[in-house]
Scaffold this motif. Sequence first.
Motif, PDB file in Angstrom:
ATOM      1  N   HIS A   1      21.048   4.026  -1.278  1.00 19.53           N
ATOM      2  CA  HIS A   1      21.513   5.281  -0.766  1.00 19.53           C
ATOM      3  C   HIS A   1      21.026   5.230   0.657  1.00 19.53           C
ATOM      4  CE1 HIS A   1      17.577   6.499  -1.966  1.00 19.53           C
ATOM      5  NE2 HIS A   1      17.508   7.314  -1.070  1.00 19.53           N
ATOM      6  N   ALA A   2      20.030   4.802   0.928  1.00 17.32           N
ATOM      7  CA  ALA A   2      19.537   4.509   2.333  1.00 17.32           C
ATOM      8  C   ALA A   2      20.309   4.018   3.247  1.00 17.32           C
ATOM      9  CB  ALA A   2      18.218   4.046   2.575  1.00 17.32           C
ATOM     10  N   VAL A   3      20.669   2.611   2.787  1.00 21.56           N
ATOM     11  CA  VAL A   3      21.848   1.782   3.397  1.00 21.56           C
ATOM     12  C   VAL A   3      23.111   2.344   3.782  1.00 21.56           C
ATOM     13  CG1 VAL A   3      22.920  -0.413   3.435  1.00 21.56           C
ATOM     14  CG2 VAL A   3      20.645  -0.155   2.643  1.00 21.56           C
ATOM     15  N   GLU A   4      23.549   3.254   2.708  1.00 22.15           N
ATOM     16  CA  GLU A   4      24.893   3.876   2.876  1.00 22.15           C
ATOM     17  C   GLU A   4      25.023   5.075   3.719  1.00 22.15           C
ATOM     18  OE1 GLU A   4      25.578   5.040  -1.049  1.00 22.15           O
ATOM     19  OE2 GLU A   4      26.048   3.228  -1.845  1.00 22.15           O
ATOM     20  N   ALA A   5      23.746   5.404   3.950  1.00 19.01           N
ATOM     21  CA  ALA A   5      23.578   6.654   5.067  1.00 19.01           C
ATOM     22  C   ALA A   5      23.133   6.197   6.606  1.00 19.01           C
ATOM     23  CB  ALA A   5      22.522   7.706   4.593  1.00 19.01           C
ATOM     24  N   ALA A   6      22.949   4.783   6.517  1.00 12.89           N
ATOM     25  CA  ALA A   6      22.486   4.222   7.694  1.00 12.89           C
ATOM     26  C   ALA A   6      23.629   4.380   8.955  1.00 12.89           C
ATOM     27  CB  ALA A   6      22.032   2.770   7.687  1.00 12.89           C
ATOM     28  N   GLU A   7      22.928   4.416  10.147  1.00 13.20           N
ATOM     29  CA  GLU A   7      23.578   4.460  11.291  1.00 13.20           C
ATOM     30  C   GLU A   7      24.576   3.271  11.572  1.00 13.20           C
ATOM     31  OE1 GLU A   7      24.155   6.955  13.311  1.00 13.20           O
ATOM     32  OE2 GLU A   7      23.007   8.350  12.152  1.00 13.20           O
ATOM     33  N   PRO A   8      25.514   3.016  12.151  1.00 15.87           N
ATOM     34  CA  PRO A   8      26.625   1.902  12.257  1.00 15.87           C
ATOM     35  C   PRO A   8      25.686   0.922  13.185  1.00 15.87           C
ATOM     36  CG  PRO A   8      27.888   3.807  12.543  1.00 15.87           C
ATOM     37  CD  PRO A   8      26.486   4.414  12.445  1.00 15.87           C
ATOM     38  N   ARG A   9      25.008   1.299  14.005  1.00 16.84           N
ATOM     39  CA  ARG A   9      24.263   0.319  15.263  1.00 16.84           C
ATOM     40  C   ARG A   9      23.261  -0.346  14.237  1.00 16.84           C
ATOM     41  NH1 ARG A   9      22.375   5.360  16.632  1.00 16.84           N
ATOM     42  NH2 ARG A   9      19.991   5.926  16.299  1.00 16.84           N
TER      43      ARG A   9
ATOM     44  N   SER B   1       0.973  -1.202   0.124  1.00 13.42           N
ATOM     45  CA  SER B   1       0.046   0.017  -0.008  1.00 13.42           C
ATOM     46  C   SER B   1       0.840   1.361  -0.192  1.00 13.42           C
ATOM     47  CB  SER B   1      -0.948  -0.017   1.170  1.00 13.42           C
ATOM     48  OG  SER B   1      -1.523  -1.024   1.225  1.00 13.42           O
ATOM     49  N   PHE B   2       0.442   2.157  -0.951  1.00 14.72           N
ATOM     50  CA  PHE B   2       1.159   3.366  -0.544  1.00 14.72           C
ATOM     51  C   PHE B   2       2.609   3.482  -0.971  1.00 14.72           C
ATOM     52  CE2 PHE B   2      -2.177   3.698   2.537  1.00 14.72           C
ATOM     53  CZ  PHE B   2      -3.249   4.424   1.992  1.00 14.72           C
ATOM     54  N   PRO B   3       3.070   2.919  -2.287  1.00 10.97           N
ATOM     55  CA  PRO B   3       4.451   2.419  -2.645  1.00 10.97           C
ATOM     56  C   PRO B   3       4.970   4.056  -2.635  1.00 10.97           C
ATOM     57  CG  PRO B   3       3.225   2.284  -4.523  1.00 10.97           C
ATOM     58  CD  PRO B   3       2.021   2.283  -3.211  1.00 10.97           C
ATOM     59  N   ASP B   4       4.440   4.933  -3.060  1.00 10.31           N
ATOM     60  CA  ASP B   4       5.030   6.467  -3.332  1.00 10.31           C
ATOM     61  C   ASP B   4       5.537   7.007  -1.864  1.00 10.31           C
ATOM     62  OD1 ASP B   4       4.711   6.363  -5.835  1.00 10.31           O
ATOM     63  OD2 ASP B   4       3.045   7.469  -5.898  1.00 10.31           O
ATOM     64  N   LEU B   5       4.684   6.707  -1.000  1.00 12.52           N
ATOM     65  CA  LEU B   5       5.207   6.982   0.439  1.00 12.52           C
ATOM     66  C   LEU B   5       6.510   6.363   1.145  1.00 12.52           C
ATOM     67  CD1 LEU B   5       1.529   7.695   2.250  1.00 12.52           C
ATOM     68  CD2 LEU B   5       3.181   9.086   0.940  1.00 12.52           C
ATOM     69  N   TRP B   6       6.538   5.031   0.641  1.00 11.18           N
ATOM     70  CA  TRP B   6       7.631   4.134   1.032  1.00 11.18           C
ATOM     71  C   TRP B   6       8.757   4.758   0.371  1.00 11.18           C
ATOM     72  CZ3 TRP B   6       8.288   0.842   4.816  1.00 11.18           C
ATOM     73  CH2 TRP B   6       7.130   0.180   5.448  1.00 11.18           C
ATOM     74  N   ASP B   7       8.928   4.975  -1.217  1.00  8.04           N
ATOM     75  CA  ASP B   7       9.870   5.726  -1.827  1.00  8.04           C
ATOM     76  C   ASP B   7      10.245   7.090  -1.160  1.00  8.04           C
ATOM     77  OD1 ASP B   7      10.029   3.414  -3.269  1.00  8.04           O
ATOM     78  OD2 ASP B   7       8.862   4.158  -4.853  1.00  8.04           O
ATOM     79  N   ALA B   8       9.378   7.743  -0.571  1.00 10.65           N
ATOM     80  CA  ALA B   8       9.568   9.139   0.038  1.00 10.65           C
ATOM     81  C   ALA B   8      10.209   8.935   1.164  1.00 10.65           C
ATOM     82  CB  ALA B   8       8.236   9.929   0.105  1.00 10.65           C
ATOM     83  N   SER B   9      10.176   7.861   1.902  1.00 11.16           N
ATOM     84  CA  SER B   9      10.868   7.568   3.233  1.00 11.16           C
ATOM     85  C   SER B   9      11.748   6.481   3.291  1.00 11.16           C
ATOM     86  CB  SER B   9       9.693   7.657   4.508  1.00 11.16           C
ATOM     87  OG  SER B   9       8.903   8.532   4.469  1.00 11.16           O
ATOM     88  N   PRO B  10      12.850   6.458   2.488  1.00  9.64           N
ATOM     89  CA  PRO B  10      13.559   5.435   2.541  1.00  9.64           C
ATOM     90  C   PRO B  10      14.546   4.825   3.930  1.00  9.64           C
ATOM     91  CG  PRO B  10      14.717   7.083   1.293  1.00  9.64           C
ATOM     92  CD  PRO B  10      13.308   7.615   1.614  1.00  9.64           C
ATOM     93  N   ARG B  11      14.467   5.744   4.680  1.00  2.32           N
ATOM     94  CA  ARG B  11      14.979   5.359   6.105  1.00  2.32           C
ATOM     95  C   ARG B  11      14.168   4.306   6.831  1.00  2.32           C
ATOM     96  NH1 ARG B  11      16.587   3.622   9.878  1.00  2.32           N
ATOM     97  NH2 ARG B  11      17.680   4.463  11.704  1.00  2.32           N
ATOM     98  N   ALA B  12      12.935   4.250   6.291  1.00  2.00           N
ATOM     99  CA  ALA B  12      11.845   3.162   6.742  1.00  2.00           C
ATOM    100  C   ALA B  12      12.484   1.663   6.525  1.00  2.00           C
ATOM    101  CB  ALA B  12      10.407   3.208   6.482  1.00  2.00           C
ATOM    102  N   PHE B  13      13.265   1.419   5.068  1.00  2.00           N
ATOM    103  CA  PHE B  13      13.481   0.321   4.686  1.00  2.00           C
ATOM    104  C   PHE B  13      14.717  -0.098   5.796  1.00  2.00           C
ATOM    105  CE2 PHE B  13      12.051   1.949   0.695  1.00  2.00           C
ATOM    106  CZ  PHE B  13      10.852   1.301   0.668  1.00  2.00           C
ATOM    107  N   VAL B  14      15.614   0.883   6.247  1.00  2.97           N
ATOM    108  CA  VAL B  14      16.685   0.589   6.916  1.00  2.97           C
ATOM    109  C   VAL B  14      16.024  -0.164   8.280  1.00  2.97           C
ATOM    110  CG1 VAL B  14      18.493   1.359   8.040  1.00  2.97           C
ATOM    111  CG2 VAL B  14      17.996   2.075   6.027  1.00  2.97           C
ATOM    112  N   ARG B  15      15.090   0.529   8.952  1.00  2.29           N
ATOM    113  CA  ARG B  15      14.326   0.076  10.081  1.00  2.29           C
ATOM    114  C   ARG B  15      13.901  -1.336   9.996  1.00  2.29           C
ATOM    115  NH1 ARG B  15      13.684  -1.391  14.447  1.00  2.29           N
ATOM    116  NH2 ARG B  15      11.975  -0.918  15.946  1.00  2.29           N
ATOM    117  N   LEU B  16      13.386  -1.554   8.808  1.00  5.38           N
ATOM    118  CA  LEU B  16      12.952  -2.968   8.612  1.00  5.38           C
ATOM    119  C   LEU B  16      14.183  -3.970   8.592  1.00  5.38           C
ATOM    120  CD1 LEU B  16      10.231  -2.437   5.817  1.00  5.38           C
ATOM    121  CD2 LEU B  16       9.982  -2.698   8.458  1.00  5.38           C
TER     122      LEU B  16
END
Length: 834
Positions: free
Chosen positions: A431-439, A393-408
């Motif tokens: 790019h979201a993974v490349e910007a992810a926090e080390p933890r 659902s709402f794929p555009d909103l997922w694409d607009a918040s790539p940090r959520a993929f890192v959380r998953l």
Amino acid sequence: MLPHVRLFNPGGPDRIAVLRAEPAWPSEERFMLLVSRGASRTKLGKAVLLGPFDRAELDGRMREEEAALRNEGFLPAGLEAMTSALKAGTARARALAAQRLGWRRETDAVPALVAAFAVAGFERSSILDALGLIGDARAVPLARQEAEKKLLSRRRSGVEALRNLGDTEGLAQARARALERLPAALHQALSQADTPIGPALSALSARDLGLALDTLYETGTERAEAAVKAALTTVEIEGPHVWRYVKSIFKRSVLRRDAGVFGLLAYRIERTARKSEGTEAELKSGLDGVTRKSPVFRHRTQLYMMRLSWRHLRRLARYRPDLYAATAAEILVHYRPSDASEPSGLSGSLASCHLLHQILRGRSPRFELVRSSLSFRHRGKKTTAHSETREESFPDLWDASPRAFVRLLAGARLWEVHEFALSAVKRAHRHAVEAAEPRDLVAFLSAPHEGTVELGLEELNRRFDPASPDLELLTALAEDGRPRVRDLALQWLEVSAPVWSTSAGILIRLLGAKDAVVRDAVARLASPELAAAGPALRDELAHQISRILLQPEGEPGAHDGFALVATQALMPELLPLLPMEHLIVLLASGSTGARSVAGALLGWHAEALDSIGLARLAQLGSHEVASLRGSVRSLLRRALPALMADPSPLFTLVESDWPDSREFAIGLLREELAPRLGRETALGFLDSSRKDVQALGRDLLFRDLGALDGATAAKIVARLAQHPQSGVRRIAVEVLLSRRAEEITLSEDVIGLLRSILFDPKSDRMSRTGALSILHAAGVRDGENARAAAALLGDFAGTEGKHDFELVITSLAAIRLAFPGIPSPLQLLAGEAP
């Protein structure tokens, strides 16, 4: 998503106006603004095309155009209808209108909401919730008024409105009242920063726990919210006295936009609904105060709460699209493989995971919703998803918040969730993974999906520079404790040792890691580096390690890494920091690691011999700490002159359970002190049960055996004959064999010795041969010895082997020939000369 605004003018000829942005083809970074107006949605005039603009210019120009239309009398679409609904209709209709205005944050509706609040009934809380979400300061007096109410629903709306309005003063007053409602022990734990809240919560009864959790969450402090979240992961939310307060926390999380608590409760409600049918209980109503039997967490409530959770996500997608993906992710991370069920018919293993289906497969044509249970099933024949089809659902909103993929990827425990996030990352969001926090990257390594693990390893290794490593990340990996993470940390430690070993702070943290493998590796890698390090670093480490070793260890093994580095690289620096009185304390009551350091340092202290004494030193030579035993050996060598006068301290050490200590003591006695050891000492060593000590005793005994008279030798044989070990009895035989034949008398002690050797199945051939030789030599000398020898040989004749048989026959024949009158089992043939 590109902005889209619809306006309505209740009085003008053009009642509808639409502002819409579209990409300025063929550019994907420039946009056109379309402004349309007309009498209705179906009769819009020709659009005015403005632009092109970049994204920043587009937002500003859209605000300008919207302001111009508002000056003409246009209002946000639906505003007039909703404000009208606040004045008429049912309480439910007024509440729904207020909710929509709150979601839309319509500041123009504040006067109407305030007016409706003044005459409201049951819908009062919904109106105040809307005012809080809009954030208009005119609502502060109303929120403060409601925050003082006793009724939970009204107090909750008042406090949460104060929070959304940013009223610090009013919120502080509400927090003070909430603290007064807490049980005393819980209030005390919350007020003391170093006191954990969890135990105080665990001590509460089920009747008091729910209210305490809701009150804690109301206070809004970071510690309180963390304690509530931790408790909600395990508490039985369907309990009669817990559910109403869990529901209150759920509503608070919706008003706060608290994705973490909302996601946890939405998941737990759904999971509990799959296993619980609810119950009925006698409960007191919050409205009229009457106690009556009420349904608790029944099927209708379960379905309502699951629909409410998905409705909240849909409203976020519409009104707060920036929050949708993060909130959805906080739900998905809680699903576990245990949430799957056995597939049946058209229902798959995750059919009952309602929110997971809505989030990940809400646009899929492959599934349909079973409304009676809110489960999902395949439409007709089971099919698999097309690799290029996006079903969420709402794929555009997922694409607009790539940090959520890192959380998953960092937090999810369900393979299907990881597959969804990995597909998105590979498609467009690396790019979201490349910007992810080390933890977060470290958390990738514990994922149930091998693709996530490999992605985490790849990104971590990409960032790692052995010449300039991220020391905080390296330390975090080493302190993590999980095997996969530890293996990566060990690789990095190996190649970057010259860098991290120059930082005292990092070294101390690494040496204190919980994982013993990491501690040992750090100590092994750091020791040679420290040997070449400057005095400043070595002194600083020595001071810190000495303080650590003097403190209680805490967890077993926590001092081991520090001790290893200390003994291998920092002994000169530690010597002045740990005087003899400290070493004595550490040896008596320190940790294993501290005792090893104290033991190693003991040999460096000149006053150790005088402080401890030879007798106590010899006892310490059998200590379990190897370094201490080494120091004792060093000190005993230095005390050789004193041992020349009194070697008795070494007698204790030869009986040590530790082979290295026995070997040292035996060597020192044999090589340095043998001339000063008497015959009784040698016999004492032969009384030992240890073979290496017995060998020492034999060597000492045979050193002057030839000078002994017959009587003394007989006493030695008599004493050794009583020993239970065959090895010592063999030495007695060797003593007899060393004497001249005429000195051997087959006394009762000697016959007993020889009998024990001959009839002991564990005796070796050399001992038996020696015994038979003694019987032969003594038996042919005189009649008395011949009688004793013939009797023993006769007893032994029926048990001997081939080798011994020949010796027995030879001896018996010789005795018979020498003394024909002595009874013997050997009979001479008739006519043979004696």
